[in-house]
Design an enzyme around this catalytic site. Structure first.
Site, PDB file in Angstrom:
ATOM      1  N   ASP A  14      -1.017   0.219   0.677  1.00 16.66           N
ATOM      2  CA  ASP A  14      -0.143   0.938   1.597  1.00 16.66           C
ATOM      3  C   ASP A  14      -0.647   0.790   3.023  1.00 16.66           C
ATOM      4  OD1 ASP A  14       1.944   2.537   2.402  1.00 16.66           O
ATOM      5  OD2 ASP A  14       0.898   4.414   2.005  1.00 16.66           O
ATOM      6  N   ASN A  16       0.777  -1.591   5.509  1.00 15.07           N
ATOM      7  CA  ASN A  16       1.032  -2.845   6.225  1.00 15.07           C
ATOM      8  C   ASN A  16       1.958  -2.630   7.424  1.00 15.07           C
ATOM      9  OD1 ASN A  16      -0.513  -4.205   4.341  1.00 15.07           O
ATOM     10  ND2 ASN A  16       1.233  -4.970   3.186  1.00 15.07           N
ATOM     11  N   HIS A  31       2.824  -7.350   6.782  1.00 12.56           N
ATOM     12  CA  HIS A  31       2.833  -7.861   5.411  1.00 12.56           C
ATOM     13  C   HIS A  31       2.028  -9.160   5.312  1.00 12.56           C
ATOM     14  CE1 HIS A  31       5.478  -4.756   4.125  1.00 12.56           C
ATOM     15  NE2 HIS A  31       6.511  -5.166   4.838  1.00 12.56           N
ATOM     16  N   ASN A  62      11.151   0.078  -2.820  1.00  7.43           N
ATOM     17  CA  ASN A  62      11.073  -0.794  -1.648  1.00  7.43           C
ATOM     18  C   ASN A  62      12.301  -1.682  -1.481  1.00  7.43           C
ATOM     19  OD1 ASN A  62       7.488  -1.433  -2.008  1.00  7.43           O
ATOM     20  ND2 ASN A  62       8.551   0.211  -0.943  1.00  7.43           N
ATOM     21  N   GLU A 193      -9.666   7.330 -12.661  1.00 12.75           N
ATOM     22  CA  GLU A 193     -10.259   7.976 -11.502  1.00 12.75           C
ATOM     23  C   GLU A 193      -9.444   7.570 -10.275  1.00 12.75           C
ATOM     24  OE1 GLU A 193     -12.830  10.145 -11.564  1.00 12.75           O
ATOM     25  OE2 GLU A 193     -12.765   9.958 -13.747  1.00 12.75           O
TER      26      GLU A 193
END
Length: 226
Positions: A14, A16, A31, A62, A193
């Site tokens: 996340d 860009n 990108h 997206n 995690e």
């Protein structure tokens, strides 16, 4: 004692667009910077002992972005799967794509198919791209496949997911400062995690990946046990 290394890692890439905006550049530049970061990140993760790396490249949500931005992403996919992914296959690694790629341009789908078909029988490292991927859609798809099969165990159901041959992630990393999973590997991440970084993805360098892996090594994974 040596640090524990997660065998399977997922990364929500996340930031860009924000990276580009801060530099007064078009989103496409962000990108492209993210794609360049992928090249180094993959090699570093592999060198650290990660066996499976899943990258969230394009979510189902997206697809609502402007056509120009999507076309830029498709061009980057063309470049990656034509130039870089074959090198991984030639080095004993496998490349896999999860998600509904039927919406992609035909030539992109063909490049993906070509690279994925070159996977070694026993790959020492697997890179997974999640493209037009959404975990809820994946679960619904699996439920439709399961319909009429009678009672299924969790293991049976997991075999109907896109990730049937990929271990559940030990660690999920999200860059960009947001604190959510955004429809990424919801079933598979039940006991993963989680690690959140404020760093925008193009700036998430090798040192920052090492910090995430170091944090993982300090965690005590009990899986519900005492």
């Amino acid at each position: 004692m040596a640090d524990k290394v997660p065998a399977s890692v997922g990364i929500i890439m996340d930031g860009n667009g924000r990276w580009a905006k801060r530099r007064l550049l078009p989103r496409s530049a962000g990108h492209e910077a993210g794609m360049k970061r992928i090249l180094g990140l993959v090699e570093h993760a592999r060198a650290r002992g990660v066996k499976y790396l899943t990258l969230y490249a394009l979510s189902t949500e997206n697809l609502s972005r402007p056509r120009e931005e999507l076309e830029g992403l498709y061009s980057l996919f063309r470049k990656y799967f034509a130039q870089y992914a074959p090198r991984l296959s030639g080095s004993g690694a496998a490349v896999k794509v999860i998600g509904d790629i039927s919406v992609l341009p035909r030539d992109v789908r063909q490049s993906i198919a070509d690279v994925c078909s070159q996977a070694p029988v026993q790959a020492e490292f697997t890179l997974v791209f999640a493209i037009n991927y959404g975990s809820r859609a994946e679960i619904v798809r699996a439920a439709n496949l399961a319909a009429g099969r009678g009672s299924l165990t969790e293991r049976d159901f997991a075999q109907l997911l896109y990730t049937a041959d990929v271990p559940d992630p030990d660690l999920i990393i999200r860059t960009g400062g947001e604190l959510r999973l955004s429809n990424f590997l919801l079933w598979q991440s039940a006991y993963a995690e989680l690690y959140f970084s404020k760093v925008l993805f193009p700036d998430f360098d090798d040192r920052r990946l090492d910090e995430a892996l170091k944090e993982y090594s300090r965690r005590n994974r009990r899986f519900g046990r005492v």
